[in-house]
Design a protein around this motif. Structure first.
Motif, PDB file in Angstrom:
ATOM      1  N   GLN A  75       0.832  -1.204   0.000  1.00 40.73           N
ATOM      2  CA  GLN A  75       0.000   0.000   0.000  1.00 40.73           C
ATOM      3  C   GLN A  75       0.868   1.256   0.000  1.00 40.73           C
ATOM      4  N   ASN A  76       1.948   1.210   0.763  1.00 42.28           N
ATOM      5  CA  ASN A  76       2.851   2.349   0.820  1.00 42.28           C
ATOM      6  C   ASN A  76       3.469   2.600  -0.554  1.00 42.28           C
ATOM      7  N   LYS A  77       3.881   1.517  -1.235  1.00 51.20           N
ATOM      8  CA  LYS A  77       4.439   1.646  -2.579  1.00 51.20           C
ATOM      9  C   LYS A  77       3.389   2.213  -3.530  1.00 51.20           C
ATOM     10  N   ALA A  78       2.153   1.684  -3.434  1.00 51.33           N
ATOM     11  CA  ALA A  78       1.076   2.181  -4.300  1.00 51.33           C
ATOM     12  C   ALA A  78       0.801   3.660  -4.020  1.00 51.33           C
ATOM     13  N   ASN A  79       0.810   4.035  -2.735  1.00 52.93           N
ATOM     14  CA  ASN A  79       0.586   5.440  -2.382  1.00 52.93           C
ATOM     15  C   ASN A  79       1.713   6.327  -2.918  1.00 52.93           C
ATOM     16  N   LYS A  80       2.937   5.836  -2.849  1.00 54.79           N
ATOM     17  CA  LYS A  80       4.052   6.615  -3.387  1.00 54.79           C
ATOM     18  C   LYS A  80       3.911   6.776  -4.891  1.00 54.79           C
ATOM     19  N   ASP A  81       3.487   5.687  -5.567  1.00 54.30           N
ATOM     20  CA  ASP A  81       3.265   5.768  -7.013  1.00 54.30           C
ATOM     21  C   ASP A  81       2.157   6.779  -7.331  1.00 54.30           C
ATOM     22  N   ARG A  82       1.052   6.707  -6.564  1.00 55.33           N
ATOM     23  CA  ARG A  82      -0.047   7.666  -6.782  1.00 55.33           C
ATOM     24  C   ARG A  82       0.423   9.096  -6.553  1.00 55.33           C
ATOM     25  N   LEU A  83       1.207   9.289  -5.472  1.00 53.34           N
ATOM     26  CA  LEU A  83       1.702  10.628  -5.166  1.00 53.34           C
ATOM     27  C   LEU A  83       2.597  11.130  -6.296  1.00 53.34           C
ATOM     28  N   ARG A  84       3.442  10.245  -6.806  1.00 57.28           N
ATOM     29  CA  ARG A  84       4.315  10.628  -7.916  1.00 57.28           C
ATOM     30  C   ARG A  84       3.470  11.024  -9.133  1.00 57.28           C
ATOM     31  N   ASN A  85       2.425  10.227  -9.419  1.00 54.73           N
ATOM     32  CA  ASN A  85       1.546  10.549 -10.548  1.00 54.73           C
ATOM     33  C   ASN A  85       0.803  11.859 -10.316  1.00 54.73           C
ATOM     34  N   LEU A  86       0.340  12.071  -9.073  1.00 55.95           N
ATOM     35  CA  LEU A  86      -0.352  13.330  -8.765  1.00 55.95           C
ATOM     36  C   LEU A  86       0.589  14.516  -8.901  1.00 55.95           C
ATOM     37  N   GLN A  87       1.832  14.341  -8.482  1.00 53.93           N
ATOM     38  CA  GLN A  87       2.790  15.438  -8.620  1.00 53.93           C
ATOM     39  C   GLN A  87       3.062  15.740 -10.089  1.00 53.93           C
ATOM     40  N   LYS A  88       3.139  14.676 -10.906  1.00 52.74           N
ATOM     41  CA  LYS A  88       3.307  14.892 -12.352  1.00 52.74           C
ATOM     42  C   LYS A  88       2.100  15.636 -12.915  1.00 52.74           C
ATOM     43  N   ALA A  89       0.893  15.213 -12.498  1.00 56.43           N
ATOM     44  CA  ALA A  89      -0.328  15.875 -12.972  1.00 56.43           C
ATOM     45  C   ALA A  89      -0.363  17.329 -12.519  1.00 56.43           C
ATOM     46  N   ARG A  90       0.057  17.563 -11.272  1.00 58.76           N
ATOM     47  CA  ARG A  90       0.094  18.938 -10.760  1.00 58.76           C
ATOM     48  C   ARG A  90       1.035  19.779 -11.607  1.00 58.76           C
ATOM     49  N   LEU A  91       2.184  19.218 -11.954  1.00 58.62           N
ATOM     50  CA  LEU A  91       3.132  19.955 -12.788  1.00 58.62           C
ATOM     51  C   LEU A  91       2.546  20.235 -14.171  1.00 58.62           C
ATOM     52  N   VAL A  92       1.820  19.255 -14.715  1.00 59.55           N
ATOM     53  CA  VAL A  92       1.174  19.469 -16.012  1.00 59.55           C
ATOM     54  C   VAL A  92       0.182  20.621 -15.903  1.00 59.55           C
ATOM     55  N   PHE A  93      -0.636  20.587 -14.838  1.00 55.48           N
ATOM     56  CA  PHE A  93      -1.618  21.664 -14.647  1.00 55.48           C
ATOM     57  C   PHE A  93      -0.921  23.002 -14.475  1.00 55.48           C
ATOM     58  N   GLN A  94       0.130  23.030 -13.664  1.00 57.10           N
ATOM     59  CA  GLN A  94       0.806  24.304 -13.407  1.00 57.10           C
ATOM     60  C   GLN A  94       1.535  24.805 -14.646  1.00 57.10           C
ATOM     61  N   ASP A  95       2.313  23.930 -15.284  1.00 58.58           N
ATOM     62  CA  ASP A  95       3.160  24.376 -16.387  1.00 58.58           C
ATOM     63  C   ASP A  95       2.377  24.621 -17.674  1.00 58.58           C
ATOM     64  N   HIS A  96       1.489  23.689 -18.028  1.00 64.24           N
ATOM     65  CA  HIS A  96       0.833  23.795 -19.329  1.00 64.24           C
ATOM     66  C   HIS A  96      -0.507  24.516 -19.270  1.00 64.24           C
ATOM     67  N   LEU A  97      -1.271  24.284 -18.240  1.00 66.49           N
ATOM     68  CA  LEU A  97      -2.584  24.913 -18.156  1.00 66.49           C
ATOM     69  C   LEU A  97      -2.574  26.158 -17.267  1.00 66.49           C
ATOM     70  N   GLY A  98      -1.496  26.343 -16.546  1.00 66.96           N
ATOM     71  CA  GLY A  98      -1.406  27.504 -15.679  1.00 66.96           C
ATOM     72  C   GLY A  98      -2.406  27.466 -14.542  1.00 66.96           C
ATOM     73  N   MET A  99      -2.690  26.281 -14.009  1.00 69.54           N
ATOM     74  CA  MET A  99      -3.631  26.166 -12.888  1.00 69.54           C
ATOM     75  C   MET A  99      -2.886  25.672 -11.653  1.00 69.54           C
ATOM     76  N   GLU A 100      -3.163  26.329 -10.548  1.00 67.05           N
ATOM     77  CA  GLU A 100      -2.554  25.965  -9.275  1.00 67.05           C
ATOM     78  C   GLU A 100      -3.683  25.682  -8.288  1.00 67.05           C
ATOM     79  N   ILE A 101      -3.498  24.667  -7.474  1.00 64.21           N
ATOM     80  CA  ILE A 101      -4.519  24.309  -6.477  1.00 64.21           C
ATOM     81  C   ILE A 101      -3.934  24.590  -5.105  1.00 64.21           C
ATOM     82  N   ARG A 102      -4.669  25.377  -4.315  1.00 63.11           N
ATOM     83  CA  ARG A 102      -4.221  25.724  -2.957  1.00 63.11           C
ATOM     84  C   ARG A 102      -5.273  25.291  -1.946  1.00 63.11           C
ATOM     85  N   THR A 103      -4.808  24.919  -0.779  1.00 59.54           N
ATOM     86  CA  THR A 103      -5.715  24.620   0.336  1.00 59.54           C
ATOM     87  C   THR A 103      -5.693  25.827   1.258  1.00 59.54           C
TER      88      THR A 103
END
Length: 186
Positions: A75-103
């Protein structure tokens, strides 16, 4: 001589009687000790059985613990993989779409709890870095609630009701972006 013989016989009888009494006492003592030994052997056998049961339980617990550990590691490995994918998606949103998500945390009585703020950039061709912001909260019943928008979008209530109906956040964000783009270009 007869008298002496008689005394010797009496002594011999007394000695035999004493030996008999001793023998009976020793036999009685031996029986008690045999009984005690049987009880001790029985206790030892019970303890051995309990020991075997405890060893089996320990082995079973070790196996369960190993399975849980394996599950946690996977589960920890899967969570790390998901986090890595989410970070990649966040970078795509930030770099290409110019969208940032804040809490953000609401501190007023009207706006309590955790909110998500979506900051859109690359909207206005003349000023790519200008920020267009929409802030969402989640009501107690789990429905999305639009808290604010900067600049204000006139169609935001219609977009919010569509979001309530479909519960499709990505589509909502795409529509908000389109509205910000059309507002910036008019």
């Amino acid at each position: 001589m007869c008298l002496k013989k008689c005394k010797d016989d009496e002594m011999l009888f007394e000695t035999i009687q004493t030996f008999k009494i001793d023998l009976e006492q020793k036999n009685s003592s031996l029986k008690e000790k045999q009984h005690d030994i049987s009880e001790v052997i029985s206790e030892i056998q019970q303890k051995e059985m309990q020991k075997d049961e405890i060893i089996q339980k320990i082995e079973k617990l070790k196996e369960e613990q190993a399975k849980r550990k394996e599950l946690i590691v996977s589960q920890n490995k899967a969570n790390k993989d998901r986090l890595r994918n989410l970070q990649k998606a966040r970078l795509v949103f930030q770099d290409h779409l110019g969208m940032e998500i804040r809490t953000i945390l609401g501190k007023t009585q009207l706006v309590k709890g955790e909110k998500l703020q979506f900051v859109f950039r690359n909207i206005n061709p003349s000023d790519q870095e200008s920020a267009y912001v929409v802030t969402l909260g989640i009501k107690e019943d789990g429905a999305y609630q639009i808290v604010s928008s900067d600049p204000v979008l006139e169609c935001l209530p219609a977009l919010e009701s569509r979001l309530q109906e479909t519960n499709n956040l990505p589509a909502f964000l795409a529509n908000v972006r389109k509205e910000f783009i059309s507002q910036a270009r008019s």
